[in-house]
Design a protein around this motif. Structure first.
Motif, PDB file in Angstrom:
ATOM      1  N   ARG A 330       6.042  -1.131   1.314  1.00  0.00           N
ATOM      2  CA  ARG A 330       5.055  -1.906   2.065  1.00  0.00           C
ATOM      3  C   ARG A 330       3.751  -1.125   2.113  1.00  0.00           C
ATOM      4  NH1 ARG A 330       3.730  -1.700   7.638  1.00  0.00           N
ATOM      5  NH2 ARG A 330       2.741  -3.630   8.413  1.00  0.00           N
ATOM      6  N   ASN A 361       2.000  -8.026   1.097  1.00  0.00           N
ATOM      7  CA  ASN A 361       3.339  -7.570   1.440  1.00  0.00           C
ATOM      8  C   ASN A 361       4.170  -8.798   1.777  1.00  0.00           C
ATOM      9  OD1 ASN A 361       2.605  -4.781   1.370  1.00  0.00           O
ATOM     10  ND2 ASN A 361       1.812  -4.920   3.464  1.00  0.00           N
ATOM     11  N   ARG A 363       8.333 -10.213   2.880  1.00  0.00           N
ATOM     12  CA  ARG A 363       9.759 -10.050   3.133  1.00  0.00           C
ATOM     13  C   ARG A 363      10.349 -11.422   3.439  1.00  0.00           C
ATOM     14  NH1 ARG A 363      10.074  -7.064   9.088  1.00  0.00           N
ATOM     15  NH2 ARG A 363       8.844  -8.611  10.244  1.00  0.00           N
ATOM     16  N   TRP A 387      10.644  -4.843   2.602  1.00  0.00           N
ATOM     17  CA  TRP A 387       9.434  -5.463   2.053  1.00  0.00           C
ATOM     18  C   TRP A 387       9.314  -5.235   0.550  1.00  0.00           C
ATOM     19  CZ3 TRP A 387       5.825  -8.175   5.032  1.00  0.00           C
ATOM     20  CH2 TRP A 387       6.005  -8.113   6.411  1.00  0.00           C
TER      21      TRP A 387
END
Length: 466
Positions: A330, A361, A363, A387
């Motif tokens: 990240r 970034n 996730r 991430w």
């Protein structure tokens, strides 16, 4: 390429006529004779309106205005053409108090005896009506022997090509129907009939808010939205409305990425069509027209046309090319915005809408948790197993792909179309692309001389990049 005079023999008006022979149309008849003794100039009446003299031409379509050339009289009184402004309006300022005024040029001082001055407009001066205004003329009224206007048709400012109506027969919605026969799709059926007895969209269910929208099916850089009003009755219903562009469907998403294309504050004339230029970099898939506090005057549209350029699709509905730079990492230091519970493609599109964003970034999305962080600057991610970091490239489609949606396998489609996939560098991907285009344009045998030539050169050189 020399641009033609788009004012030649177009309809004109002026604040008053000196006499029956010195009418406003004399200034666009193509005759550059500066001797008013042969009655070839437009001349506003003396003393008729001491605070303001004006002359205007209706170009009949919306243009990106580049220059306005004005020829002064020669035989006498040449000093009357002094201290004037050149304005460009989206709608007719004689009937609309909010005509979208833009200042093209302010000329201070006199134009020489019998001379022609070529006045360059400010960047991105867009409109249909060109008006020359002289304030406080007193006993020196406005006089013009010839006016020429040069520019490019707004729908043709990309590579010199006439852009199609991308809203035609696309899916539509509206907040209600006045009756079963007046459905939302009538506004994109290609018919410009302005008789509401046979066609219109009329909304009456929500007096505080009326809206209509079209789904363009793909993401576009939206340039103009043209709206046709009814003429047979109640044209005053199409007034004080906004044109919005959304990345996602605002009927199903609370975070649809709304952008204001244009706010039209006054009434569209009976049976008329207005061409509304969107703000720079208006990007999205859904075009929505909204009228607030409509009361007993619901929103009514006879036809809506949208013009713009397709942004390349390489991953489903994404309008970007992005690649994973780091897995299980990240970037913590260059975050400019964050979004909760959105997917990867949505995150990429959010980055596209931010001019400075060059990565994100990401996730797995979850409720009430940030899943997307937009990034700017050099990326130097640190380890974080939740991430991944992606870099992003933005570019517009080659023209031959602009009307053909990709099949389910986007990369297969690009290979079939013989379009190479653009592999993003890790940092500042757009800079490399523009550098390459710039080098190619500079190496051409003849460099572009104006905006239209530059647009065409960029389009052609884009096709030549291996």
């Amino acid at each position: 390429m020399d641009l033609p005079n788009i004012a030649l023999n177009k309809p004109t008006k002026q604040s008053s006529d000196f006499d029956s022979s010195l009418t406003s149309d004399r200034a666009v008849d193509g005759n550059h004779n500066p001797y008013n003794i042969v009655r070839r100039c437009a001349h506003v009446a003396v003393y008729n309106k001491p605070s303001l003299d004006w002359w205007q031409v209706d170009l009949q379509q919306t243009f990106l205005i580049q220059t306005v050339s004005i020829t002064n009289r020669r035989d006498s009184y040449y000093d009357r053409l002094t201290n004037f402004s050149v304005e460009v309006h989206t709608s007719d300022p004689t009937i609309n108090n909010n005509s979208g005024l833009q200042l093209c040029y302010w000329h201070e001082g006199k134009v020489g005896d019998g001379l022609t001055v070529d006045l360059p407009c400010a960047v991105n001066t867009i409109g249909r009506y060109v008006r020359i205004v002289k304030y406080s003329p007193g006993i020196r009224p406005l006089m013009l022997c010839e006016v020429e206007v040069r520019g490019t048709l707004l729908h043709k400012t990309y590579g010199g090509m006439d852009l199609p109506n991308i809203a035609l027969n696309k899916p539509t919605k509206q907040n209600s129907n006045d009756d079963w026969s007046k459905s939302s799709d009538w506004a994109v059926d290609g018919s410009h009939s302005t008789n509401a007895e046979v066609r219109n969209v009329e909304l009456n269910n929500k007096p505080w808010l009326d809206w209509w929208q079209v789904d363009l099916r793909q993401i576009f850089l939206v340039l103009t939205v043209s709206i046709t009003n009814r003429w047979d009755c109640c044209p005053d219903r199409l007034t004080n409305f906004t044109v919005e562009v959304h990345t996602f469907d605002p009927t199903t998403s609370n975070n649809s990425g709304p952008q204001l294309c244009y706010w039209h504050k006054d009434t569209v004339g009976s049976g008329l069509t207005v061409d509304l230029p969107c703000a720079v970099n208006t990007i999205g898939r859904y075009v929505r027209i909204v009228k607030y506090s409509s009361g007993d005057k619901p929103l009514m549209l006879c036809e809506v046309e949208v013009r713009g350029t397709l942004l390349c699709n390489t991953f489903g509905d994404a309008s970007v090319v992005f690649s994973r730079q780091s897995t299980g990492a990240r970037e913590p230091d260059y975050i400019i915005a964050s979004h909760e519970n959105i997917g990867k493609l949505d995150c990429a599109n959010m980055c596209l809408r931010e001019a400075s964003c060059n990565g994100f970034n990401f996730r797995s999305p979850s409720v009430s948790a940030v899943s997307c962080e937009l990034l700017i600057g050099a990326l130097d991610p640190i380890k974080n197993v939740s991430w991944d970091v992606y870099t992003i490239c933005r570019f517009q489609c080659p023209s031959e792909l602009a009307h053909e949606p990709p099949p389910s396998g986007a990369r297969d489609f690009l290979q079939q179309a013989q379009v190479p996939v653009l592999h993003c560098p890790a940092v500042n991907p757009t800079e490399h692309l523009w550098d390459e285009l710039g080098r190619r344009v500079r190496q051409r045998q003849r460099e572009p001389n104006n905006v239209a030539e530059l647009a065409l050169a960029l389009q052609q050189e884009w096709q030549n990049i291996p």
